[in-house]
Design a protein around this motif. Structure first.
Motif, short mmCIF file in Angstrom:
data_model
loop_
_atom_site.label_atom_id
_atom_site.label_comp_id
_atom_site.label_asym_id
_atom_site.label_seq_id
_atom_site.Cartn_x
_atom_site.Cartn_y
_atom_site.Cartn_z
N LYS A 123 0.85 -1.20 0.00
CA LYS A 123 0.00 0.00 0.00
C LYS A 123 0.89 1.25 0.00
CE LYS A 123 -3.66 -0.36 2.50
NZ LYS A 123 -4.73 -0.34 1.47
N TRP A 124 1.97 1.21 0.78
CA TRP A 124 2.93 2.32 0.85
C TRP A 124 3.61 2.52 -0.51
CZ3 TRP A 124 8.18 1.86 3.87
CH2 TRP A 124 8.84 3.09 3.84
N ARG A 125 4.03 1.41 -1.14
CA ARG A 125 4.70 1.48 -2.44
C ARG A 125 3.78 2.10 -3.50
NH1 ARG A 125 5.45 -1.00 -7.27
NH2 ARG A 125 3.59 -2.26 -6.95
N LEU A 126 2.52 1.70 -3.51
CA LEU A 126 1.57 2.22 -4.49
C LEU A 126 1.28 3.71 -4.26
CD1 LEU A 126 -0.97 -0.75 -4.71
CD2 LEU A 126 0.76 -0.08 -6.40
N ARG A 127 1.26 4.12 -2.99
CA ARG A 127 1.02 5.53 -2.70
C ARG A 127 2.16 6.40 -3.24
NH1 ARG A 127 1.10 5.56 2.58
NH2 ARG A 127 3.04 6.71 2.89
N VAL A 128 3.39 5.95 -3.07
CA VAL A 128 4.54 6.69 -3.59
C VAL A 128 4.51 6.72 -5.12
CG1 VAL A 128 7.07 6.74 -3.71
CG2 VAL A 128 5.95 6.18 -1.55
N ALA A 129 4.07 5.61 -5.74
CA ALA A 129 3.96 5.56 -7.20
C ALA A 129 2.96 6.61 -7.69
CB ALA A 129 3.54 4.17 -7.65
N ARG A 130 1.85 6.75 -6.99
CA ARG A 130 0.86 7.77 -7.37
C ARG A 130 1.41 9.18 -7.18
NH1 ARG A 130 -2.60 4.07 -4.72
NH2 ARG A 130 -2.52 5.32 -2.80
N GLU A 131 2.12 9.39 -6.07
CA GLU A 131 2.67 10.72 -5.78
C GLU A 131 3.67 11.18 -6.83
OE1 GLU A 131 4.27 10.23 -1.90
OE2 GLU A 131 2.33 10.35 -0.86
N HIS A 132 4.37 10.22 -7.46
CA HIS A 132 5.39 10.56 -8.46
C HIS A 132 4.90 10.30 -9.89
CE1 HIS A 132 7.87 10.34 -4.81
NE2 HIS A 132 8.75 11.10 -5.46
N ASN A 133 3.58 10.12 -10.04
CA ASN A 133 2.98 9.93 -11.37
C ASN A 133 3.64 8.79 -12.16
OD1 ASN A 133 1.17 12.18 -11.07
ND2 ASN A 133 2.91 13.54 -11.49
N LEU A 134 3.85 7.66 -11.47
CA LEU A 134 4.49 6.51 -12.10
C LEU A 134 3.53 5.35 -12.30
CD1 LEU A 134 7.82 6.55 -10.02
CD2 LEU A 134 7.55 7.22 -12.42
N VAL A 135 2.24 5.61 -12.12
CA VAL A 135 1.26 4.54 -12.22
C VAL A 135 1.13 4.04 -13.65
CG1 VAL A 135 -1.16 3.89 -11.91
CG2 VAL A 135 -0.02 5.31 -10.20
N GLU A 136 0.89 4.93 -14.58
CA GLU A 136 0.66 4.54 -15.96
C GLU A 136 1.95 4.08 -16.66
OE1 GLU A 136 -2.24 4.12 -17.28
OE2 GLU A 136 -3.20 4.83 -15.42
N SER A 137 3.05 4.76 -16.37
CA SER A 137 4.31 4.44 -17.04
C SER A 137 4.95 3.16 -16.51
CB SER A 137 5.30 5.60 -16.89
OG SER A 137 5.67 5.75 -15.51
N GLY A 138 4.61 2.82 -15.26
CA GLY A 138 5.21 1.64 -14.66
C GLY A 138 6.69 1.80 -14.37
N GLY A 139 7.15 3.06 -14.24
CA GLY A 139 8.57 3.32 -14.02
C GLY A 139 9.04 2.95 -12.62
N GLN A 140 10.35 3.04 -12.44
CA GLN A 140 10.94 2.68 -11.15
C GLN A 140 10.54 3.69 -10.08
OE1 GLN A 140 15.32 3.08 -9.82
NE2 GLN A 140 15.20 0.96 -10.56
N ILE A 141 10.15 3.18 -8.93
CA ILE A 141 9.68 4.02 -7.83
C ILE A 141 10.88 4.43 -6.98
CG2 ILE A 141 8.23 4.04 -5.76
CD1 ILE A 141 6.45 1.98 -7.17
N PRO A 142 10.97 5.69 -6.58
CA PRO A 142 12.13 6.15 -5.79
C PRO A 142 12.05 5.69 -4.32
CG PRO A 142 10.58 7.94 -6.09
CD PRO A 142 10.07 6.80 -6.93
N MET A 143 12.05 4.41 -4.15
CA MET A 143 12.06 3.80 -2.82
C MET A 143 13.07 2.65 -2.84
SD MET A 143 7.98 3.42 -2.01
CE MET A 143 8.20 2.98 -0.29
N THR A 144 13.80 2.48 -1.77
CA THR A 144 14.78 1.40 -1.72
C THR A 144 14.10 0.04 -1.68
OG1 THR A 144 16.59 0.42 -0.45
CG2 THR A 144 14.91 1.61 0.79
N ILE A 145 14.73 -0.92 -2.29
CA ILE A 145 14.20 -2.28 -2.33
C ILE A 145 14.13 -2.88 -0.92
CG2 ILE A 145 16.45 -3.39 -2.65
CD1 ILE A 145 15.09 -5.37 -4.55
N PHE A 146 14.88 -2.28 0.01
CA PHE A 146 14.93 -2.83 1.36
C PHE A 146 13.64 -2.60 2.16
CE2 PHE A 146 19.54 -2.42 0.43
CZ PHE A 146 19.84 -3.77 0.55
N ILE A 147 12.66 -1.88 1.58
CA ILE A 147 11.36 -1.79 2.27
C ILE A 147 10.67 -3.15 2.29
CG2 ILE A 147 11.04 0.64 1.64
CD1 ILE A 147 8.86 -0.41 -0.37
N LEU A 148 11.10 -4.04 1.38
CA LEU A 148 10.54 -5.40 1.33
C LEU A 148 11.23 -6.34 2.31
CD1 LEU A 148 10.28 -5.91 -2.56
CD2 LEU A 148 8.51 -5.07 -1.01
N LEU A 149 12.30 -5.87 2.94
CA LEU A 149 13.11 -6.73 3.80
C LEU A 149 12.33 -7.39 4.94
CD1 LEU A 149 16.01 -7.69 3.83
CD2 LEU A 149 16.59 -5.79 5.36
#
Length: 546
Positions: free
Chosen positions: A387-413
């Motif tokens: 839910k957090w990852r998707l919120r950041v994707a919306r904030e950076h307008n990356l939903v439609e493009s499917g681009g890389q989200i500016p969050m570290t992969i370690f949030i999945l740790l």
């Protein structure tokens, strides 16, 4: 190392090299992994009924190695894979030909046949080296499965870190070639120890013996079971002693099956079975509800190498100039598992022994229950993280493009670390439970139960993924699981898994409360020896004096 070296990064190979979409590649992985864990039932049958554990393992290892060799060839030769494609949407790339898919999947499923004979037998061969009637060896056997899993996950750690890095950054040929060489070396090491092993001879088909009990009970469903268990048919004690087998006393559970050993004048094996044969069947049937209760957590484990990895590809994987392979996060499952097993074996067991007086610290079912609770926590954490990852994707307008989200992969740790801890409780207890509770002549089949649950769990994952993806896209709705994960709703999907885990835990509590543990074999042998001494004493008294 060989198996996890393939499975850890397989979803990315299918996406990047075979140009398959999210749902199709994930389902192909889980279907293959499901087959990997279902075939041990066949391997266990062959071992228990025909070849024995040692020779079944040897033949299966040769098949396993052949599958690895062909798979390495399939990823190495340019003609056996589609041309490179840099399109973000794999639907625009050229698909693999029928021949290319046939070679690749043929190799994968050849490998699956090989693992069917190795997985249920190698751990059983290891456990067979301990003598249940030697106090020191029996004490060591209680820790065997902890260290068995430790060694497995030590190899997994190498696969999830070094191998996935090589596959992503050096090449798939070397990434698959190394585990192939490693497998060949490990088979050689096993063969070198042959003369030192304790070898168990096959005891006949467990399925046939179980089928005879069920058929005999059904055919005599009108027959009344006598209240005195001594009136039931049983072989002579000397018959068990000379064949090195174990006699089991009649129990009141699953009483209907006792009809199979009620004497009615016939000696046909499909109409009359011994008490021990009936009790062996009961033991295998009593474990089935526990087996069913482990399907859902096995489905959760299937997410590690599919959706969890796909999530990682959408996040920032850079540490300076170094780029972390998305699949390498599963290495943290291994690290967590290794640490948890050591802490469990060295500290938790000793602490709990003082309270419970149980040699294992806590019962096997209690240990499994703790693992099930952790699976509820894991999917809850995964849902909130997504839910957090998707919120950041919306904030950076990356939903439609499917681009890389500016969050570290370690949030999945956290979800990876918790999965390793859950494995230390559930997976170790599961393999030990099904081995320990199986009759002596059906140990390989019992061990295959613990692997069957992983197979069914992966098939269940494929079913859930396809069904949820299909239902949520009906009537023009925006689906939960799309090729573009930024436009998907994996948070809803993980929340669905939370509910599924809660319901499954309630079912587990119900069946665990009803479960009756089988008697310790060593105790049964003490009773058998005492009874034999009594019979010999009576026999000597009956000999006439001349």
């Amino acid at each position: 190392m060989a198996y996890y070296g393939i499975s850890s990064n397989l979803v990315l190979y299918m996406t990047k090299k075979l140009h398959q979409g999210t749902v199709k590649s994930s389902n192909n992985v889980t279907n293959w992994v499901g087959t990997i864990w279902i075939t041990p039932v066949l391997g266990a049958y062959i071992a228990d009924a025909h070849l024995g554990r040692y020779w079944t393992f040897i033949v299966a290892s040769a098949i396993y190695l052949a599958g690895m060799l062909v798979l390495t060839m399939a990823v190495s030769l340019p003609g056996l894979r589609p041309p490179h494609c840099s399109e973000a949407n794999v639907d625009n790339c050229k698909k693999a030909s029928t021949l290319q898919l046939a070679v690749f999947f043929g190799a994968l499923y050849t490998l699956a046949i090989g693992t069917g004979g190795t997985k249920p037998n190698i751990s059983t061969i290891g456990a067979d080296q301990f003598d249940d009637f030697h106090p020191k060896e029996k004490a060591h056997k209680l820790s065997f499965f902890n260290w068995w899993m430790f060694s497995i996950f030590f190899g997994t750690l190498f696969a999830n870190t070094i191998l996935v890095y090589i596959q992503d950054n050096v090449g798939w040929a070397l990434g698959y070639g190394l585990p192939t060489v490693g497998l060949a070396i490990s088979i050689g090491i096993f063969l070198a120890g042959t003369r030192y092993y304790r070898h168990r001879v096959p005891a006949g088909s467990p399925f046939t013996r179980m089928a005879r009990v069920i058929v005999a009970a059904v055919r005599k469903w009108r027959v009344r079971v006598p209240s005195d268990a001594k009136e039931l048919y049983e072989l002579d004690l000397h018959e068990y002693a000379k064949n090195g087998k174990f006699r089991i006393d009649s129990t009141p559970t699953l009483r209907f099956l006792n009809k199979a050993c009620v004497q009615t004048g016939t000696t046909s094996p499909w109409k009359l079975c011994s008490v021990t044969q009936v009790e062996e069947t009961k033991q295998m049937l009593r474990m089935i509800p526990i087996l069913i209760a482990t399907f859902v957590p096995s489905c959760m484990m299937a997410q590690i190498n599919t959706l969890f990895v796909k999530q990682g590809t959408t996040l920032d994987r850079s540490i300076g100039s170094f780029k972390i392979p998305a699949a390498s996060l599963s290495g943290f499952v291994t690290i967590s598992m290794l640490v948890s097993v050591v802490l469990y074996d060295r500290f938790f067991v000793k602490i709990m022994q003082r309270w419970t007086k149980n040699p294992r610290g806590v019962s096997l079912l209690c240990r499994m229950g703790i693992g099930l609770v952790l699976h509820i926590v894991i999917m809850t954490v995964a849902s909130f993280t997504e839910k957090w990852r998707l919120r950041v994707a919306r904030e950076h307008n990356l939903v439609e493009s499917g681009g890389q989200i500016p969050m570290t992969i370690f949030i999945l740790l956290p979800q990876f670390l918790l999965m390793g801890t859950a494995d230390a409780f559930l997976e170790v207890a599961k393999i030990e439970f099904f081995y320990d509770q199986a009759p002596e002549s059906m140990k390989s089949l019992g061990t295959s139960y613990s692997m069957t649950t992983l197979g069914v769990g992966n098939f269940l994952s494929s079913f859930c993924l396809s069904t949820v993806a299909d239902i949520t896209e009906r009537h023009g709705h925006h689906g939960w699981i799309l090729n573009n994960l930024n436009a998907s709703h994996l948070d809803y999907y993980y929340a669905f898994f939370v509910v599924l885990n809660v319901l499954n835990f309630a079912f587990f509590l119900f069946v665990a409360k009803l479960y009756v543990y089988r008697a310790e074999v060593s105790d049964s042998m003490v009773v058998l020896k005492e009874e034999l001494k009594g019979l010999e004493k009576v026999h000597n008294q009956e000999v006439p004096v001349t």
